[in-house]
Motif scaffolding. Structure first.
Motif, PDB file in Angstrom:
ATOM      1  N   SER A 101      49.886  35.420  47.164  1.00 24.27           N
ATOM      2  CA  SER A 101      48.954  36.146  46.329  1.00 24.27           C
ATOM      3  C   SER A 101      49.559  37.759  46.489  1.00 24.27           C
ATOM      4  CB  SER A 101      47.556  36.605  46.904  1.00 24.27           C
ATOM      5  OG  SER A 101      46.919  35.333  46.799  1.00 24.27           O
ATOM      6  N   PHE A 102      49.454  38.510  45.360  1.00 25.72           N
ATOM      7  CA  PHE A 102      50.098  39.980  45.255  1.00 25.72           C
ATOM      8  C   PHE A 102      48.920  40.851  44.720  1.00 25.72           C
ATOM      9  CE2 PHE A 102      50.935  37.381  41.636  1.00 25.72           C
ATOM     10  CZ  PHE A 102      50.672  38.312  40.505  1.00 25.72           C
ATOM     11  N   LEU A 103      49.381  41.964  45.179  1.00 22.12           N
ATOM     12  CA  LEU A 103      48.305  43.146  44.595  1.00 22.12           C
ATOM     13  C   LEU A 103      48.991  43.890  43.349  1.00 22.12           C
ATOM     14  CD1 LEU A 103      46.574  45.763  47.112  1.00 22.12           C
ATOM     15  CD2 LEU A 103      47.769  46.466  45.134  1.00 22.12           C
ATOM     16  N   VAL A 104      48.112  44.206  42.500  1.00 24.16           N
ATOM     17  CA  VAL A 104      48.417  44.995  41.235  1.00 24.16           C
ATOM     18  C   VAL A 104      47.625  46.236  41.102  1.00 24.16           C
ATOM     19  CG1 VAL A 104      48.576  44.591  38.838  1.00 24.16           C
ATOM     20  CG2 VAL A 104      49.011  42.799  40.231  1.00 24.16           C
ATOM     21  N   MET A 105      48.000  47.411  40.914  1.00 22.06           N
ATOM     22  CA  MET A 105      47.453  48.490  40.638  1.00 22.06           C
ATOM     23  C   MET A 105      47.984  49.367  39.343  1.00 22.06           C
ATOM     24  SD  MET A 105      48.186  50.880  43.988  1.00 22.06           S
ATOM     25  CE  MET A 105      47.361  52.250  43.323  1.00 22.06           C
ATOM     26  N   GLN A 126      39.220  32.675  49.107  1.00 22.73           N
ATOM     27  CA  GLN A 126      39.995  31.879  48.392  1.00 22.73           C
ATOM     28  C   GLN A 126      39.787  32.081  46.966  1.00 22.73           C
ATOM     29  OE1 GLN A 126      39.135  28.097  50.161  1.00 22.73           O
ATOM     30  NE2 GLN A 126      40.879  28.435  51.939  1.00 22.73           N
ATOM     31  N   SER A 127      39.909  33.291  46.333  1.00 19.25           N
ATOM     32  CA  SER A 127      39.516  33.344  44.927  1.00 19.25           C
ATOM     33  C   SER A 127      40.896  33.451  44.141  1.00 19.25           C
ATOM     34  CB  SER A 127      38.750  34.701  44.744  1.00 19.25           C
ATOM     35  OG  SER A 127      39.474  35.829  45.379  1.00 19.25           O
ATOM     36  N   LEU A 128      40.717  33.242  43.050  1.00 21.76           N
ATOM     37  CA  LEU A 128      42.056  33.250  42.028  1.00 21.76           C
ATOM     38  C   LEU A 128      42.533  34.632  41.804  1.00 21.76           C
ATOM     39  CD1 LEU A 128      43.893  31.415  40.269  1.00 21.76           C
ATOM     40  CD2 LEU A 128      42.193  32.216  38.307  1.00 21.76           C
ATOM     41  N   VAL A 129      41.433  35.439  41.886  1.00 23.11           N
ATOM     42  CA  VAL A 129      41.755  36.881  41.385  1.00 23.11           C
ATOM     43  C   VAL A 129      40.584  37.628  41.884  1.00 23.11           C
ATOM     44  CG1 VAL A 129      41.647  38.700  39.485  1.00 23.11           C
ATOM     45  CG2 VAL A 129      42.558  36.431  39.095  1.00 23.11           C
ATOM     46  N   THR A 130      40.994  38.981  42.705  1.00 20.76           N
ATOM     47  CA  THR A 130      39.697  39.759  43.286  1.00 20.76           C
ATOM     48  C   THR A 130      40.022  41.042  42.443  1.00 20.76           C
ATOM     49  OG1 THR A 130      39.757  38.299  45.291  1.00 20.76           O
ATOM     50  CG2 THR A 130      38.780  40.646  45.646  1.00 20.76           C
ATOM     51  N   VAL A 182      44.193  41.851  43.264  1.00 19.49           N
ATOM     52  CA  VAL A 182      44.663  41.005  43.913  1.00 19.49           C
ATOM     53  C   VAL A 182      44.625  39.714  43.394  1.00 19.49           C
ATOM     54  CG1 VAL A 182      45.527  39.817  46.208  1.00 19.49           C
ATOM     55  CG2 VAL A 182      44.239  41.996  46.385  1.00 19.49           C
ATOM     56  N   LEU A 183      45.857  39.011  43.032  1.00 17.21           N
ATOM     57  CA  LEU A 183      45.966  37.849  42.297  1.00 17.21           C
ATOM     58  C   LEU A 183      46.599  36.707  42.995  1.00 17.21           C
ATOM     59  CD1 LEU A 183      46.443  40.461  40.118  1.00 17.21           C
ATOM     60  CD2 LEU A 183      46.646  38.633  38.395  1.00 17.21           C
ATOM     61  N   LEU A 213      36.645  36.974  41.342  1.00 12.02           N
ATOM     62  CA  LEU A 213      35.353  37.574  42.368  1.00 12.02           C
ATOM     63  C   LEU A 213      35.702  39.165  42.060  1.00 12.02           C
ATOM     64  CD1 LEU A 213      35.329  35.352  45.463  1.00 12.02           C
ATOM     65  CD2 LEU A 213      33.888  35.195  43.346  1.00 12.02           C
ATOM     66  N   GLY A 214      34.464  40.011  42.494  1.00  8.32           N
ATOM     67  CA  GLY A 214      34.551  41.268  42.640  1.00  8.32           C
ATOM     68  C   GLY A 214      34.528  41.791  44.005  1.00  8.32           C
TER      69      GLY A 214
END
Length: 238
Positions: A101-105, A126-130, A182-183, A213-214
């Motif tokens: 997973s990687f962080l995006v901003m 264990q989310s696809l996207v947070t 995070v994706l 998820l949020g």
């Protein structure tokens, strides 16, 4: 963990500066947004960074080279032909991400958010996207159920909305997206859109079948998207 900074945008709200420069090179107390965010990522041990560029791309390339890439491994995703927005930009840069997973901003955001806590939440659930979200004013809101799962979106100005169903809409909680997420790289196998598109559109398509998820936070977030926000940033980021 790797990270991606969205730095390709035109920054139209920051004119006249962005008529001759990319928004990522706006200075806050003598340091550019790009430098501040790279160093902030480094403070959490993130030293592999993807940066997408388009508007005055050469200036960003020259700036990074001049500063020895801030002693990071920086990969450039150059959207030469056209600006691809967040979704298209992610897809275009996917070759730089591995199996983690990687962080995006967004590059025009400044924050004091604890990225370790955000990343921990992503892995524990264990989310696809947070999606980092907060209870603040915004013309567009994402809606989440009691399990923090994305169930809808609404434009408060036009009243346009998309929800899984009316029952979920009634029970949902509106929160504003903070431009940080995070994706899981599995997202790339699920994206059906091509070319220029918003990643939020993808999430609204996938929310019925995937765990998006949020992550509600109380951190300070400042969108440095307007000239007046530069003055505000200078009060909080020395």
């Amino acid at each position: 963990m790797k990270a991606m900074l969205f730095a390709a945008g035109l920054g139209t709200r920051l004119k006249p500066f962005t008529e001759k420069h990319p928004k990522a090179l706006v200075e806050i107390n003598g340091k550019t947004l790009l430098e501040r965010n790279i160093n902030y990522l480094k403070s959490f041990g993130i030293r592999e960074i993807v940066i997408n560029i388009h508007h005055f791309a050469d200036q960003i390339l020259d700036y990074l080279q001049k500063h020895n890439y801030f002693n990071c491994v920086i990969n450039i995703s150059h959207e030469k032909e056209k600006l691809l927005e967040t979704g298209g930009g992610l897809v275009y840069a996917q070759k730089f991400f591995g199996k983690q997973s990687f962080l995006v901003m967004n590059a025009d955001i400044l924050t004091n958010m604890d990225f370790h806590a955000l990343i921990k939440d992503h892995y524990e659930n264990q989310s696809l996207v947070t999606l980092a979200v907060s209870d603040r004013q915004s013309s567009r809101k994402l809606y989440f159920n009691e399990d923090k799962k994305l169930v809808g979106w609404k434009n408060l100005q036009t009243q346009q909305k998309i929800f899984i169903n009316s029952k979920e809409e009634e029970k949902s909680i509106p929160l504003a997206f903070s431009g940080i997420q995070v994706l899981n790289p599995e997202i790339f196998s699920l994206i059906t859109q091509e070319g220029k598109f918003s990643i939020i559109d993808t999430y609204l398509d996938l929310m019925r079948t995937q765990k998006i998820l949020g992550y509600k936070h109380q951190s300070y977030i400042l969108d440095v998207g307007k000239p007046e926000s530069i003055k505000e940033a200078e009060k909080h980021f020395k």
